[in-house]
Scaffold this motif. Structure first.
Motif, PDB file in Angstrom:
ATOM      1  N   CYS A   1      -2.022 -24.620  10.017  1.00 25.00           N
ATOM      2  CA  CYS A   1      -2.370 -23.530   9.418  1.00 25.00           C
ATOM      3  C   CYS A   1      -1.419 -23.733   7.948  1.00 25.00           C
ATOM      4  O   CYS A   1      -0.316 -23.846   7.824  1.00 25.00           O
ATOM      5  CB  CYS A   1      -1.883 -22.332  10.046  1.00 25.00           C
TER       6      CYS A   1
ATOM      7  N   ASP B   1      -0.321 -21.289   5.195  1.00 24.78           N
ATOM      8  CA  ASP B   1      -0.105 -19.939   4.641  1.00 24.78           C
ATOM      9  C   ASP B   1       0.162 -20.133   3.207  1.00 24.78           C
ATOM     10  O   ASP B   1       1.250 -20.802   2.954  1.00 24.78           O
ATOM     11  CB  ASP B   1       1.062 -19.468   5.296  1.00 24.78           C
TER      12      ASP B   1
ATOM     13  N   LYS C   1       0.923 -18.828  -0.647  1.00 28.29           N
ATOM     14  CA  LYS C   1       1.471 -17.703  -1.695  1.00 28.29           C
ATOM     15  C   LYS C   1       1.629 -18.426  -2.805  1.00 28.29           C
ATOM     16  O   LYS C   1       2.201 -19.321  -3.332  1.00 28.29           O
ATOM     17  CB  LYS C   1       2.613 -17.207  -1.286  1.00 28.29           C
TER      18      LYS C   1
ATOM     19  N   LYS D   1       6.367 -21.266   4.414  1.00 32.09           N
ATOM     20  CA  LYS D   1       6.498 -20.767   5.811  1.00 32.09           C
ATOM     21  C   LYS D   1       7.510 -20.015   5.817  1.00 32.09           C
ATOM     22  O   LYS D   1       8.763 -20.332   5.565  1.00 32.09           O
ATOM     23  CB  LYS D   1       6.303 -22.000   6.801  1.00 32.09           C
TER      24      LYS D   1
ATOM     25  N   LEU E   1      -4.623 -19.383   4.983  1.00 31.69           N
ATOM     26  CA  LEU E   1      -4.578 -18.260   4.855  1.00 31.69           C
ATOM     27  C   LEU E   1      -3.737 -17.805   3.618  1.00 31.69           C
ATOM     28  O   LEU E   1      -2.641 -18.303   3.356  1.00 31.69           O
ATOM     29  CB  LEU E   1      -3.909 -17.588   5.820  1.00 31.69           C
ATOM     30  N   ASP E   2      -4.548 -17.146   2.611  1.00 33.27           N
ATOM     31  CA  ASP E   2      -3.768 -16.435   1.334  1.00 33.27           C
ATOM     32  C   ASP E   2      -2.934 -15.123   1.514  1.00 33.27           C
ATOM     33  O   ASP E   2      -3.691 -14.281   1.676  1.00 33.27           O
ATOM     34  CB  ASP E   2      -4.846 -16.205   0.170  1.00 33.27           C
ATOM     35  N   ILE E   3      -1.833 -15.483   2.053  1.00 38.57           N
ATOM     36  CA  ILE E   3      -1.022 -14.100   2.910  1.00 38.57           C
ATOM     37  C   ILE E   3      -0.696 -13.232   1.792  1.00 38.57           C
ATOM     38  O   ILE E   3      -0.344 -12.198   2.512  1.00 38.57           O
ATOM     39  CB  ILE E   3       0.249 -15.001   3.367  1.00 38.57           C
TER      40      ILE E   3
ATOM     41  N   GLY F   1      -7.769 -14.233   3.765  1.00 41.49           N
ATOM     42  CA  GLY F   1      -6.674 -13.466   2.913  1.00 41.49           C
ATOM     43  C   GLY F   1      -7.587 -12.678   1.770  1.00 41.49           C
ATOM     44  O   GLY F   1      -8.286 -13.247   0.989  1.00 41.49           O
TER      45      GLY F   1
ATOM     46  N   GLY G   1      -0.875  -8.460   6.304  1.00 41.98           N
ATOM     47  CA  GLY G   1       0.187  -9.349   6.431  1.00 41.98           C
ATOM     48  C   GLY G   1       1.368  -8.945   7.439  1.00 41.98           C
ATOM     49  O   GLY G   1       2.427  -9.412   7.252  1.00 41.98           O
TER      50      GLY G   1
ATOM     51  N   THR H   1      -2.231 -14.021  16.309  1.00 47.15           N
ATOM     52  CA  THR H   1      -0.725 -14.299  15.981  1.00 47.15           C
ATOM     53  C   THR H   1       0.174 -13.203  16.598  1.00 47.15           C
ATOM     54  O   THR H   1       0.283 -12.232  16.451  1.00 47.15           O
ATOM     55  CB  THR H   1      -0.564 -14.196  14.387  1.00 47.15           C
TER      56      THR H   1
ATOM     57  N   ASP I   1       6.427 -15.618  15.754  1.00 45.09           N
ATOM     58  CA  ASP I   1       5.986 -16.514  14.498  1.00 45.09           C
ATOM     59  C   ASP I   1       7.091 -17.102  13.853  1.00 45.09           C
ATOM     60  O   ASP I   1       8.280 -16.467  13.705  1.00 45.09           O
ATOM     61  CB  ASP I   1       5.275 -15.495  13.536  1.00 45.09           C
TER      62      ASP I   1
END
Length: 252
Positions: free
Chosen positions: A9, A11, A13, A19, A50-52, A81, A146, A173, A178
């Protein structure tokens, strides 16, 4: 039985892969396009991007990063996202995504699931569920934005509903697990996997090779998703697959 899948995955930003632990304390993990290409070469079955911060910031997913990433890989690629309309889905699919993941927007507007499934097929629509155990209820609650907002919805009820609405897959999730590397949340994963007939991707907590065996056998998951252990080269995807094969678990 379908072969089990191993899914890194990304993530993302501000254009970088990050992470953290329990959705906070984010640290940089590299360039998404570069990492995607590496994972494709290393034998990942799929990728999730995923565009968190998109939903929190109220903006759409970064199309250009999706386009560049899709151009570098040959495996299926799920993007999530900030997706709130069927038009958003269309743009991302045209940019190279194979599947669309929706979470906050699906909770706010459940018809988006059925609209997307009708337009593109159920196999294209992944509903992401961020879950945290609610001790007052004695079961898990759905979180949005989120992991920042409680929805007041029960995870098992929502999982059944998204299946009825036409979702082809659930990305589940465990917020409590996490980034901890203490293992997947097996009770949560098993409960959701038994509640629905569509595939469930388990996410949150992978820290060792044996965690994947556990989530496929005890957790009844169809796929195992991880970030930290792959991004920081703690475990190779090939090692995970070799271990699973040696224990009789069918992998791709």
């Amino acid at each position: 039985m379908l072969a089990k899948r191993i899914i890194p995955c990304l993530d993302v930003k501000d254009g970088r892969v990050v992470k953290g632990v329990n959705f906070v304390n984010l640290r940089d993990a590299g360039d998404p396009v570069e990492l995607a290409s590496i994972y494709d070469n290393e034998g990942a079955d799929e990728l999730v991007f995923l565009d968190i911060s998109a939903s929190v910031e109220g903006r759409s997913t970064m199309i250009e990063v999706v386009r560049k990433t899709a151009g570098e890989i040959t495996i299926p690629f799920t993007v999530g996202g900030g997706i709130s309309t069927v038009d958003d889905m269309t743009r991302l699919l045209r940019a190279g995504a194979d599947k669309i993941s929706i979470n906050t927007s699906a909770v706010n507007n459940p018809s988006l699931i059925s609209d997307g499934a009708r337009r593109f097929g159920s196999q294209c629509i992944v509903v992401a569920i961020d879950a945290r155990y609610n001790p007052e209820w004695g079961e898990w609650e759905v979180y949005t934005h989120g992991g920042r907002k409680e929805s007041g919805m029960k995870v098992l009820e929502w999982a059944k509903r998204v299946q009825e609405l036409g979702a082809g897959e659930i990305l589940l999730t465990s917020m409590g697990a996490d980034g901890t590397k203490d293992g997947f949340d097996l009770p949560l994963t098993r409960a959701v996997s038994q509640a629905v007939s569509i595939p469930v991707i388990a996410s949150g907590g992978a820290g060792s090779i044996s965690d994947f065996y556990d989530v496929f056998t005890e957790g009844a998951a169809d796929a195992g998703l991880a970030a930290t252990i792959f991004h920081y080269k703690e475990i190779a995807i090939a090692e995970v697959k070799d271990d699973l094969r040696s224990k009789g678990v069918e992998v791709r």
